[in-house]
Design a protein around this motif. Sequence first.
Motif, PDB file in Angstrom:
ATOM      1  N   MET A   1       0.864  -1.043   0.033  1.00 23.12           N
ATOM      2  CA  MET A   1      -0.089  -0.179  -0.097  1.00 23.12           C
ATOM      3  C   MET A   1       0.849   1.261  -0.138  1.00 23.12           C
ATOM      4  N   SER A   2       0.517   2.174  -0.772  1.00 22.56           N
ATOM      5  CA  SER A   2       1.279   3.369  -1.028  1.00 22.56           C
ATOM      6  C   SER A   2       1.034   4.377   0.173  1.00 22.56           C
ATOM      7  N   ASP A   3       1.795   5.168   0.455  1.00 23.38           N
ATOM      8  CA  ASP A   3       1.609   6.148   1.549  1.00 23.38           C
ATOM      9  C   ASP A   3       0.616   6.893   1.206  1.00 23.38           C
ATOM     10  N   ARG A   4       0.193   7.108  -0.157  1.00 27.42           N
ATOM     11  CA  ARG A   4      -0.692   7.922  -0.557  1.00 27.42           C
ATOM     12  C   ARG A   4      -2.275   7.501  -0.301  1.00 27.42           C
ATOM     13  N   THR A   5      -2.129   6.060   0.008  1.00 30.91           N
ATOM     14  CA  THR A   5      -3.520   5.546  -0.077  1.00 30.91           C
ATOM     15  C   THR A   5      -4.214   6.057   1.350  1.00 30.91           C
ATOM     16  N   PRO A   6      -5.144   6.792   1.139  1.00 32.64           N
ATOM     17  CA  PRO A   6      -5.877   7.382   2.265  1.00 32.64           C
ATOM     18  C   PRO A   6      -6.626   6.246   3.271  1.00 32.64           C
ATOM     19  N   LEU A   7      -6.087   6.245   4.429  1.00 30.67           N
ATOM     20  CA  LEU A   7      -6.893   5.298   5.390  1.00 30.67           C
ATOM     21  C   LEU A   7      -8.305   5.824   5.843  1.00 30.67           C
ATOM     22  N   ILE A   8      -8.474   7.169   5.898  1.00 31.24           N
ATOM     23  CA  ILE A   8      -9.703   7.375   6.687  1.00 31.24           C
ATOM     24  C   ILE A   8     -10.947   7.561   5.725  1.00 31.24           C
ATOM     25  N   ARG A   9     -12.096   6.847   6.043  1.00 35.86           N
ATOM     26  CA  ARG A   9     -13.185   7.143   5.374  1.00 35.86           C
ATOM     27  C   ARG A   9     -14.600   7.346   6.246  1.00 35.86           C
ATOM     28  N   VAL A  10     -15.398   8.020   5.700  1.00 37.09           N
ATOM     29  CA  VAL A  10     -16.503   8.056   6.204  1.00 37.09           C
ATOM     30  C   VAL A  10     -17.577   6.705   6.229  1.00 37.09           C
ATOM     31  N   LEU A  11     -18.005   6.282   7.530  1.00 33.93           N
ATOM     32  CA  LEU A  11     -18.803   4.935   7.701  1.00 33.93           C
ATOM     33  C   LEU A  11     -20.045   5.319   6.799  1.00 33.93           C
ATOM     34  N   PRO A  12     -20.568   4.271   6.307  1.00 33.86           N
ATOM     35  CA  PRO A  12     -21.848   4.233   5.704  1.00 33.86           C
ATOM     36  C   PRO A  12     -22.739   4.473   6.679  1.00 33.86           C
ATOM     37  N   PRO A  13     -23.875   5.044   6.161  1.00 34.85           N
ATOM     38  CA  PRO A  13     -24.856   5.867   7.226  1.00 34.85           C
ATOM     39  C   PRO A  13     -25.451   4.813   8.186  1.00 34.85           C
ATOM     40  N   ASP A  14     -25.811   3.452   7.650  1.00 33.80           N
ATOM     41  CA  ASP A  14     -26.509   2.497   8.428  1.00 33.80           C
ATOM     42  C   ASP A  14     -25.413   1.922   9.587  1.00 33.80           C
ATOM     43  N   LEU A  15     -24.236   1.966   9.363  1.00 40.09           N
ATOM     44  CA  LEU A  15     -23.307   1.739  10.479  1.00 40.09           C
ATOM     45  C   LEU A  15     -23.072   2.724  11.229  1.00 40.09           C
ATOM     46  N   ALA A  16     -22.869   3.808  10.887  1.00 39.22           N
ATOM     47  CA  ALA A  16     -22.991   5.159  11.762  1.00 39.22           C
ATOM     48  C   ALA A  16     -24.196   5.277  12.633  1.00 39.22           C
ATOM     49  N   ASP A  17     -25.322   4.856  11.968  1.00 38.94           N
ATOM     50  CA  ASP A  17     -26.701   4.753  12.819  1.00 38.94           C
ATOM     51  C   ASP A  17     -26.510   3.779  13.824  1.00 38.94           C
ATOM     52  N   LYS A  18     -26.119   2.695  13.695  1.00 43.03           N
ATOM     53  CA  LYS A  18     -26.074   1.683  14.962  1.00 43.03           C
ATOM     54  C   LYS A  18     -24.911   2.088  15.716  1.00 43.03           C
ATOM     55  N   ILE A  19     -23.887   2.720  15.341  1.00 45.86           N
ATOM     56  CA  ILE A  19     -23.031   3.063  16.629  1.00 45.86           C
ATOM     57  C   ILE A  19     -23.672   4.171  17.414  1.00 45.86           C
ATOM     58  N   ALA A  20     -24.183   4.990  16.833  1.00 45.92           N
ATOM     59  CA  ALA A  20     -24.910   6.233  17.689  1.00 45.92           C
ATOM     60  C   ALA A  20     -25.895   5.533  18.452  1.00 45.92           C
ATOM     61  N   ALA A  21     -26.657   4.607  18.017  1.00 48.17           N
ATOM     62  CA  ALA A  21     -27.803   4.083  18.684  1.00 48.17           C
ATOM     63  C   ALA A  21     -27.363   3.337  19.833  1.00 48.17           C
ATOM     64  N   GLY A  22     -26.285   2.665  19.901  1.00 46.49           N
ATOM     65  CA  GLY A  22     -25.590   2.043  21.097  1.00 46.49           C
ATOM     66  C   GLY A  22     -25.375   3.064  22.407  1.00 46.49           C
ATOM     67  N   GLU A  23     -25.522   4.332  21.736  1.00 46.58           N
ATOM     68  CA  GLU A  23     -25.282   5.357  23.262  1.00 46.58           C
ATOM     69  C   GLU A  23     -26.539   5.541  23.693  1.00 46.58           C
TER      70      GLU A  23
END
Length: 605
Positions: A1-23
């Motif tokens: 993997m090159s250094d330039r490959t970005p590692l950070i991505r935004v989570l898909p909405p349904d996953l984000a929702d599940k995470i938020a729901a847990g709180e």
Amino acid sequence: MSDRTPLIRVLPPDLADKIAAGEVVQRPASAIKELIENSLDAGARTITVVLKDAGRSLLQVVDDGSGMGWDDALAAFGRHATSKISSAKDLERITTLGFRGEALAALSAVARIELRTRRAAEEAGTLVILDGGSPARREKTGTAPGTSIIVRDLFFNTPGRRKFLKSDRTEFRHILDTVQRAALSRPGVAFTLLSDGEELLRCPAEPMEARITSIFGNKQAATLVRMLEESDAGSISGFLGMPKFARRGRSEQYIFLNGRPIVSRNIGHAVFRAYEHLIEKGSFPFFVLFIDIDPGRTDVNVHPSKNEIKFDDEQQVYRWVNAAVRHAISSTDLGSIGAIPLDGAARGEREAGASPGSGSTWSAGAGGRGPRGPAMPSAFTALGTAAPSVSEARVDDLFRAPESERGSVPGRPQEHPGPFWQVHDKYIIIPTGDGIMIVDQHAAHERVIYETALRRMDAMEKRTQELLFPQTLELSPAEAALIGELMPLLENLGFLLKMFGRNTVILEGVPMDLRPGDETTILKDVLGLFREDDQRVRLDPRERLAKSFSCKAAVKAGDRLKESEMGTLVGRLFQTEVPYVCPHGRPVMIRLSLDELDRKFGRTS
Ligand code: ADP
Ligand code: MG
């Protein structure tokens, strides 16, 4: 993997929702809590909670509140969708239970939802079905005004969370606790809880006292004392458990801030400390406390569950609550505890002699002014513990100096007229308005010295008598270490000490008002007692020191007292904050009413 490959991505909405729901939704009980909050915010007068398998397979909340229209019924499930606030300014004064617009979104992310709702003015209701991700279904339906939400298969798509649920019993216990707290917060709303077809709780709309009985039962309600303190800052009302009914755990402490059940170690501790030594080690007082203050002074937006609070000034609130509860307790006679009904008596409406034989003046009360009621001799009512109720003192002053506002100034003893009899050089007998009172002279003096000592340490107004011949004391290493630790407190109390080498101290002065002959032994005695004092009770060193000092410096059983000394002692006793118990929790006085005496002698009139 090159250094330039970005590692950070935004989570898909349904996953984000599940995470938020847990709180927001951690377990069935939190789902119930959110739904009940919504019903209350919608102005419901009747709320019914239905469970299957402790909420695991089904939970439902039905209300007769405002209901929602066709559009809102769907919009309500959007993230951050709320009708309760609209600007950052609103966030500073939250007056509804909900405001984050998260609960319905969270629930719909982790469960299958069926919503039926209708506004009273509209003919048709709306049915919305959401199935954990699949597109929503919405149709017109016939339904009663209000809202019913069914939540099925909670956490069906988040197996991790599902696994963490405890036994049905435990989950049910949490739900019951949630419903009970909600019911306590709004006695005017009727609540019903049905679990697997069984009705486990039903309370009609009722007054506060009746609600307490509905929730805790007659027996426990009878061990509670009503309190009410009002001031410019707000009001603190509620029910305090008698010390002897203290609990092992903290779970039976109910705190409501502006009608919202909250958890607060700070407030819990303020109450606990107000009970002082009245409660055995390792136990906690039972209490239900309603605190109402300007919402602008609080921040409920601390955690998604909204049950934590930040105050603009935690210390002030601590002192306010502590002073209010202390006042309620101190205007209460612990010497003759008996069960009282939560009616007029509890509200402090009982007048002298109105209920002979009940023997109880645990009616700390509605702005009670010191000892009152039939048990209190009239002269003492005048002397009283004269603690102004919170409402009388300017609240800001009270926050700053709660104790100094009090009428108890032991430095200025007031004589009590008497007569007094000392028996067995141990007890003082005093006639009272309706009988006699027997005071334990040591316990009484302890109480007086204890409070004086605390005040001196706080106010740092040393009162020292210098010794004509300074004493050299040899200390054990443990004693030397303790003196090092307590030095500032000992000095404030009135000891004048100089360390000399490692294990020697020169005692040049001792606190004022010691009994003659005690000057040379008192320091070692106090240190000894301080160390013996049970370590399990986490009193602050100040209180422990005051406790050991008062025990050692007080007159003992066996000390002969002059009548004037008894008068001073009793006068000073009734200026203390808690005249009825010594710092170790023993009673200071016992009363016998004429009624009781007559009964014992078999007199009928
Ligand atoms: P919040 O309560 O923070 O506003 P929720 O997700 O819990 O967020 O609810 C979203 C909105 O749905 C609420 O603001 C309210 O307008 C509406 N709503 C939810 N439950 C009810 C109910 N039982 N009765 C009427 N309206 C409701
Ligand atoms: Mg809500």
